[in-house]
Design an enzyme around this catalytic site. Structure first.
Site, PDB file in Angstrom:
ATOM      1  N   GLU A 130       0.849  -1.203   0.000  1.00 52.17           N
ATOM      2  CA  GLU A 130       0.000   0.000   0.000  1.00 52.17           C
ATOM      3  C   GLU A 130       0.875   1.240   0.000  1.00 52.17           C
ATOM      4  O   GLU A 130       2.042   1.179   0.380  1.00 52.17           O
ATOM      5  CB  GLU A 130      -0.935  -0.009   1.225  1.00 52.17           C
ATOM      6  CG  GLU A 130      -0.192   0.066   2.538  1.00 52.17           C
ATOM      7  CD  GLU A 130      -1.111  -0.084   3.756  1.00 52.17           C
ATOM      8  OE1 GLU A 130      -2.293  -0.392   3.599  1.00 52.17           O
ATOM      9  OE2 GLU A 130      -0.591   0.107   4.877  1.00 52.17           O
ATOM     10  N   LYS A 132       2.841   4.602   0.890  1.00 52.10           N
ATOM     11  CA  LYS A 132       3.397   5.169   2.116  1.00 52.10           C
ATOM     12  C   LYS A 132       3.140   6.664   2.082  1.00 52.10           C
ATOM     13  O   LYS A 132       3.691   7.381   1.253  1.00 52.10           O
ATOM     14  CB  LYS A 132       4.895   4.903   2.202  1.00 52.10           C
ATOM     15  CG  LYS A 132       5.513   5.452   3.462  1.00 52.10           C
ATOM     16  CD  LYS A 132       6.933   4.960   3.631  1.00 52.10           C
ATOM     17  CE  LYS A 132       7.487   5.310   4.984  1.00 52.10           C
ATOM     18  NZ  LYS A 132       7.505   6.730   5.265  1.00 52.10           N
ATOM     19  N   ASP A 134       3.062  10.550   3.229  1.00 51.33           N
ATOM     20  CA  ASP A 134       4.025  11.424   3.873  1.00 51.33           C
ATOM     21  C   ASP A 134       3.298  12.409   4.778  1.00 51.33           C
ATOM     22  O   ASP A 134       2.960  13.517   4.370  1.00 51.33           O
ATOM     23  CB  ASP A 134       4.812  12.160   2.795  1.00 51.33           C
ATOM     24  CG  ASP A 134       6.208  12.484   3.266  1.00 51.33           C
ATOM     25  OD1 ASP A 134       6.556  12.055   4.379  1.00 51.33           O
ATOM     26  OD2 ASP A 134       6.927  13.165   2.531  1.00 51.33           O
ATOM     27  N   TYR A 241      -4.044   2.590   8.974  1.00 48.36           N
ATOM     28  CA  TYR A 241      -3.368   1.468   8.325  1.00 48.36           C
ATOM     29  C   TYR A 241      -2.812   0.454   9.308  1.00 48.36           C
ATOM     30  O   TYR A 241      -2.184  -0.520   8.918  1.00 48.36           O
ATOM     31  CB  TYR A 241      -2.252   1.945   7.390  1.00 48.36           C
ATOM     32  CG  TYR A 241      -1.280   2.934   8.021  1.00 48.36           C
ATOM     33  CD1 TYR A 241      -0.480   2.564   9.084  1.00 48.36           C
ATOM     34  CD2 TYR A 241      -1.174   4.226   7.540  1.00 48.36           C
ATOM     35  CE1 TYR A 241       0.404   3.453   9.658  1.00 48.36           C
ATOM     36  CE2 TYR A 241      -0.294   5.128   8.108  1.00 48.36           C
ATOM     37  CZ  TYR A 241       0.489   4.745   9.167  1.00 48.36           C
ATOM     38  OH  TYR A 241       1.355   5.623   9.743  1.00 48.36           O
ATOM     39  N   LYS A 329      11.125   2.797  -0.869  1.00 53.49           N
ATOM     40  CA  LYS A 329      11.065   4.238  -1.114  1.00 53.49           C
ATOM     41  C   LYS A 329      11.198   4.557  -2.602  1.00 53.49           C
ATOM     42  O   LYS A 329      11.876   3.838  -3.339  1.00 53.49           O
ATOM     43  CB  LYS A 329      12.196   4.954  -0.345  1.00 53.49           C
ATOM     44  CG  LYS A 329      12.147   4.775   1.163  1.00 53.49           C
ATOM     45  CD  LYS A 329      10.891   5.323   1.786  1.00 53.49           C
ATOM     46  CE  LYS A 329      10.995   6.754   2.243  1.00 53.49           C
ATOM     47  NZ  LYS A 329      11.968   7.090   3.260  1.00 53.49           N
ATOM     48  N   CYS A 423      42.354  21.986  12.314  1.00 53.69           N
ATOM     49  CA  CYS A 423      40.962  22.180  12.710  1.00 53.69           C
ATOM     50  C   CYS A 423      40.578  23.648  12.486  1.00 53.69           C
ATOM     51  O   CYS A 423      41.251  24.538  13.002  1.00 53.69           O
ATOM     52  CB  CYS A 423      40.781  21.813  14.180  1.00 53.69           C
ATOM     53  SG  CYS A 423      39.143  22.236  14.822  1.00 53.69           S
ATOM     54  N   CYS A 426      39.821  25.316  16.173  1.00 51.55           N
ATOM     55  CA  CYS A 426      40.802  25.579  17.229  1.00 51.55           C
ATOM     56  C   CYS A 426      42.232  25.596  16.717  1.00 51.55           C
ATOM     57  O   CYS A 426      43.158  25.870  17.473  1.00 51.55           O
ATOM     58  CB  CYS A 426      40.662  24.546  18.353  1.00 51.55           C
ATOM     59  SG  CYS A 426      41.249  22.916  17.915  1.00 51.55           S
ATOM     60  N   CYS A 441      40.208  16.369  14.499  1.00 48.03           N
ATOM     61  CA  CYS A 441      40.924  17.407  15.219  1.00 48.03           C
ATOM     62  C   CYS A 441      41.559  16.768  16.452  1.00 48.03           C
ATOM     63  O   CYS A 441      40.930  15.993  17.165  1.00 48.03           O
ATOM     64  CB  CYS A 441      39.924  18.491  15.629  1.00 48.03           C
ATOM     65  SG  CYS A 441      40.497  19.539  16.970  1.00 48.03           S
ATOM     66  N   CYS A 447      39.368  22.164  22.099  1.00 47.28           N
ATOM     67  CA  CYS A 447      38.612  22.543  20.907  1.00 47.28           C
ATOM     68  C   CYS A 447      37.181  22.919  21.300  1.00 47.28           C
ATOM     69  O   CYS A 447      36.412  22.066  21.732  1.00 47.28           O
ATOM     70  CB  CYS A 447      38.605  21.403  19.896  1.00 47.28           C
ATOM     71  SG  CYS A 447      37.650  21.821  18.424  1.00 47.28           S
TER      72      CYS A 447
HETATM   73  S1  IVH Z   1       2.847   0.766   8.906  1.00 44.94           S
HETATM   74  C1  IVH Z   1       4.803  -1.236  12.546  1.00 44.94           C
HETATM   75  N1  IVH Z   1       1.821   1.786   6.735  1.00 44.94           N
HETATM   76  O1  IVH Z   1       5.842   5.646   7.828  1.00 44.94           O
HETATM   77  C2  IVH Z   1       4.614  -0.554  11.248  1.00 44.94           C
HETATM   78  N2  IVH Z   1       3.272   3.146   8.026  1.00 44.94           N
HETATM   79  O2  IVH Z   1       8.693   5.319   8.030  1.00 44.94           O
HETATM   80  C3  IVH Z   1       3.780   0.655  11.371  1.00 44.94           C
HETATM   81  N3  IVH Z   1       3.579   5.413   7.158  1.00 44.94           N
HETATM   82  O3  IVH Z   1       5.932   5.641  11.309  1.00 44.94           O
HETATM   83  C4  IVH Z   1       3.771   1.499  10.180  1.00 44.94           C
HETATM   84  N4  IVH Z   1       2.251   5.193   5.415  1.00 44.94           N
HETATM   85  O4  IVH Z   1       4.137   7.057  10.124  1.00 44.94           O
HETATM   86  C5  IVH Z   1       2.627   1.997   7.781  1.00 44.94           C
HETATM   87  N5  IVH Z   1       0.812   2.574   4.808  1.00 44.94           N
HETATM   88  C6  IVH Z   1       1.604   2.778   5.853  1.00 44.94           C
HETATM   89  C7  IVH Z   1       2.257   4.011   6.071  1.00 44.94           C
HETATM   90  C8  IVH Z   1       3.095   4.160   7.176  1.00 44.94           C
HETATM   91  C9  IVH Z   1       3.046   6.014   6.084  1.00 44.94           C
HETATM   92  C10 IVH Z   1       4.521   6.062   8.076  1.00 44.94           C
HETATM   93  C11 IVH Z   1       4.307   5.800   9.547  1.00 44.94           C
HETATM   94  C12 IVH Z   1       5.589   5.202  10.048  1.00 44.94           C
HETATM   95  C13 IVH Z   1       6.555   5.700   9.012  1.00 44.94           C
HETATM   96  C14 IVH Z   1       7.784   4.824   8.945  1.00 44.94           C
END
Ligand code: IVH
Length: 700
Positions: A130, A132, A134, A241, A329, A423, A426, A441, A447
């Site tokens: 699914e 991710k 932001d 989620y 990512k 450095c 210092c 250093c 320092c």
């Molecule tokens: S699951 C134990 N699912 O990404 C796992 N996290 O980089 C719990 N996030 O702290 C996270 N979309 O804030 C999960 N579909 C998704 C997500 C997600 C965004 C965030 C979440 C987590 C962070 C980690």
């Protein structure tokens, strides 16, 4: 009836009249506690009792919405005037995710899971994929179907109570249907759509207010408003989620759990797919990437989660991230700009780190003016020079990096960069030890940059977490001699006014901010052992290592004595140290090196004189059946992979060692075991067969 008598009644049993009286009593009582906690710094009840009062208030309001008072505690967050939100401990830690960046790492993620679970190559392994999002994560706690608490993630263990603010988010249901578990913490992401983000910024611009850099910052800034009316005015949204504490299991798979969350009223992020191999995961990843620009909100990758919840349970966690999930990512965003100058920063261990000072440029929605250049060799390898046009990239929260020089745009008179051998702070010689990439250093104590960096680290969030003691202040206090070493921080109030005007009379300060700082410092006179160890800033000793050490040695005195003794590399203390899983000889050398330096011992003595360092008490270690035991696995286990065996043993409190010694408590012997089994028998240790081990687990 008096307060105590109707306090004993269940919310369902209250008459309307009783409920009204109870709400009035709760409002007054909670306001009193808020005052005591935030402004007088003298909480009268435990956090748990306080939470219970607020929950009861929330539950009564949910049953009698018409009775909600204007001064209802659910509309207020703490006592804003004195600053900050109330802290809440998460019943189940809020974790982060590990990252992968390419196809090979995705394949390795799958292979690792198969190995851990001992799955055959052709056994089905369903993974949910699914987007991710932001934004920032939040945990929403429901009791009896009512939203009673909403908290930010904070450091994962402790977040901030943002209940009043989260109640203003339309996506978040106030009530859950009857089939939801009695206690349910729904976790997900608070975010802002791109469109709403732009509109908000336009409004702010028109009002002469500073604009937010990106939707994520604007969501975070909007949620963490002390006045919930401001949050209510910001277009925040929520996706569910995941979940934390639950009083009952409500699904067998991640997929099913998602469906339930959706049915209970939580918006879900799409597109989601159930995949069964690496190829289908990657196909879904590319599909999401292609649709990315059309989504209403920003995403920065795809999250893969093992679908079966019983497998998630078995896979468990490593440090702060689950083994059963990972974030794939998206590639970093890039841009070109001029590198004005190469700056050299001096860190707390004396490391000279080159940083690019850039002509500001927007990369992936954020203005970037600094980028890391890693080290001397990287600069040489890429032949990076001052005034070059460079390509930089930024991935998520990672520090921007200089990728390459745009060769055909180099100024004709440019010269190769020469890394300084002194450095810049210092003037001491900066040297590079054989085999090291870092130049350091040699100024040590003289320092100022190192001293200031050490102090900054000491007060930072994961260390002593002293609010209000920012970089600027540390630099100034250090320069005037008010704070030279960490213990001086705790003498600040006593020494205030002896070297220069009192803090409260200085520019930028007042009675109130000075008092706040002194209080923040006083609050930290008591500290957990792992934080203390981390705060010392020993090379290679990060949070995770500090935790391992705290857990292993238990007390400051025990740890300190062991580190001094470990200077003898042939001795038992050293063997014990490197016997800790994940601590190798190189970390051990940095630790013993730190303790061999008399100045460091003086610094510690001074700290010990002003602080109380709490011994590490393991949560529930009393009922962890293998707490304090050392176990060694040898040979092949048929029913369980080695990583799983190790994880199970650790979950029961045991230390898993790689070699057998007389300190070993149990040796689990699988098929084809060799010399370790022999040695265990020679030493007369308790030797367990695989069947013994499995029944030990079953009885634990
Ligand atoms: S699951 C134990 N699912 O990404 C796992 N996290 O980089 C719990 N996030 O702290 C996270 N979309 O804030 C999960 N579909 C998704 C997500 C997600 C965004 C965030 C979440 C987590 C962070 C980690």
């Amino acid at each position: 009836m008096d307060t105590a008598e109707f306090r004993a009644l269940a919310v369902e049993d209250l008459t309307e009249e009783q409920a009204a009286a109870e709400l009035a009593a709760l409002a007054a009582e909670i306001a009193g506690h808020d005052l005591a906690y935030h402004q007088q710094d003298a909480p009268a009840i435990s956090d748990a009792d306080y939470d219970a009062l607020r929950r009861r208030n929330g539950a009564i309001e949910a049953r009698f919405p018409g009775l909600k008072r204007e001064d209802s505690p659910s509309e207020r967050v703490g006592a804003p005037a004195a600053g900050g939100f109330r802290k809440v401990r998460h019943a189940v830690a809020m974790l982060s995710l590990g990252n992968v960046f390419d196809d090979a790492e995705v394949a390795e993620f799958m292979a690792r899971i198969r190995r851990f679970l001992s799955l055959a190559a052709d056994a089905p392994l369903a993974i949910l994929a699914e987007p991710k999002i932001d934004g920032l994560s939040a945990s929403l706690r429901y009791e009896g179907g009512e939203l009673v608490l909403a908290a930010t993630r904070g450091d994962g263990t402790e977040g901030e109570d943002v209940t009043a603010n989260v109640r203003t988010i339309a996506d978040v249901p106030e009530h859950l249907p009857a089939d939801a578990p009695d206690v349910l913490e729904v976790r997900g992401e608070v975010y802002m759509t791109r469109h709403d983000f732009r509109a908000l910024n336009e409004r702010r611009l028109a009002a002469g207010e500073p604009v937010f850099a990106n939707p994520r910052n604007s969501a975070a800034g909007s949620l963490r408003q002390l006045d919930p009316r401001i949050t209510a005015d910001r277009p925040l949204r929520f996706f569910g989620y995941s979940w934390g504490e639950t009083s009952a299991t409500f699904a067998d798979t991640q997929w099913e759990a998602r469906q339930k969350l959706g049915r209970w009223g939580f918006p879900l992020n799409e597109p989601t797919a159930l995949c069964d191999d690496v190829a289908s995961l990657l196909a879904h990843y590319h599909r999401i990437m292609a649709e990315r620009a059309d989504l209403a909100y920003e995403i920065d990758g795809v999250v893969y989660k093992v679908d079966r919840l019983d497998w998630q349970q078995r896979l468990g966690f490593v440090s702060r991230a689950p083994r059963w999930a990972v974030a794939h990512k998206f590639p970093a965003e890039q841009a070109e700009t001029r590198l004005n100058r190469i700056l050299i920063q001096v860190g707390r261990t004396g490391a000279l780190t080159p940083v690019a000072d850039l002509e500001p440029v927007t990369v992936g929605g954020v203005v970037v003016s600094r980028a890391t250049l890693h080290n001397e060799d990287e600069i040489r390898r890429k032949d990076i020079r001052e005034r070059d046009i460079v390509r930089i990239q930024r991935a998520g929260d990672v520090i921007p990096q200089v990728i390459a020089v745009v060769a055909d745009r180099r100024p004709p008179d440019s010269a190769e960069y020469r890394f300084p051998d002194h450095c810049p702070e210092c003037g001491s010689l900066a040297i590079r030890e054989e085999g090291e990439v870092v130049r350091r250093c040699t100024g040590g104590l003289i320092c100022p940059a190192q001293a200031v960096e050490r102090l900054r680290h000491f007060v930072s969030r994961d260390a002593f977490d002293i609010e209000g003691l920012g970089d600027k202040h540390i630099r100034a206090f250090h320069a005037e001699g008010l704070i030279r070493e960490p213990a001086d921080i705790f003498r600040l109030e006593d020494r205030d006014g002896t070297t220069a005007p009192r803090l409260a009379e200085r520019e930028g300060w007042g009675e109130r901010s000075a008092a706040n700082l002194f209080r923040a410092i006083a609050d930290r006179r008591r500290i957990a052992l792992d934080r203390f160890i981390y705060a010392l800033g020993i090379r290679q000793v990060g949070q995770a290592t500090a935790k391992l050490l705290a857990r292993h040695y238990g007390s400051l005195a025990g740890w300190r004595a062991a580190m001094v003794a470990a200077a003898d590399r042939q001795g038992e203390a050293f063997a014990d140290l490197v016997g800790i899983d994940q601590i190798g000889p190189s970390v051990a050398d940095d630790l013993t090196g730190f303790f061999a330096e008399p100045h460091n011992l003086t610094v510690m003595d001074a700290l010990q004189a002003v602080l109380t360092v709490d011994d590490l008490v393991e949560d529930g270690s009393g009922d962890r059946p293998l707490a304090g035991k050392t176990i060694v696995f040898t040979g092949t286990l048929e029913g369980m992979s080695r990583p799983e065996a190790k994880a199970r043993a650790e979950a029961l409190g045991a230390k898993v060692a790689g070699s057998v010694s007389k300190k070993t408590d149990y040796v689990v012997v699988g098929a084809d075991a060799g010399s370790k089994a022999t040695k265990a028998r020679e030493l007369g240790l308790t030797v367990l067969s695989e069947a013994d081990w499995l029944s030990m687990l079953a009885n634990a």
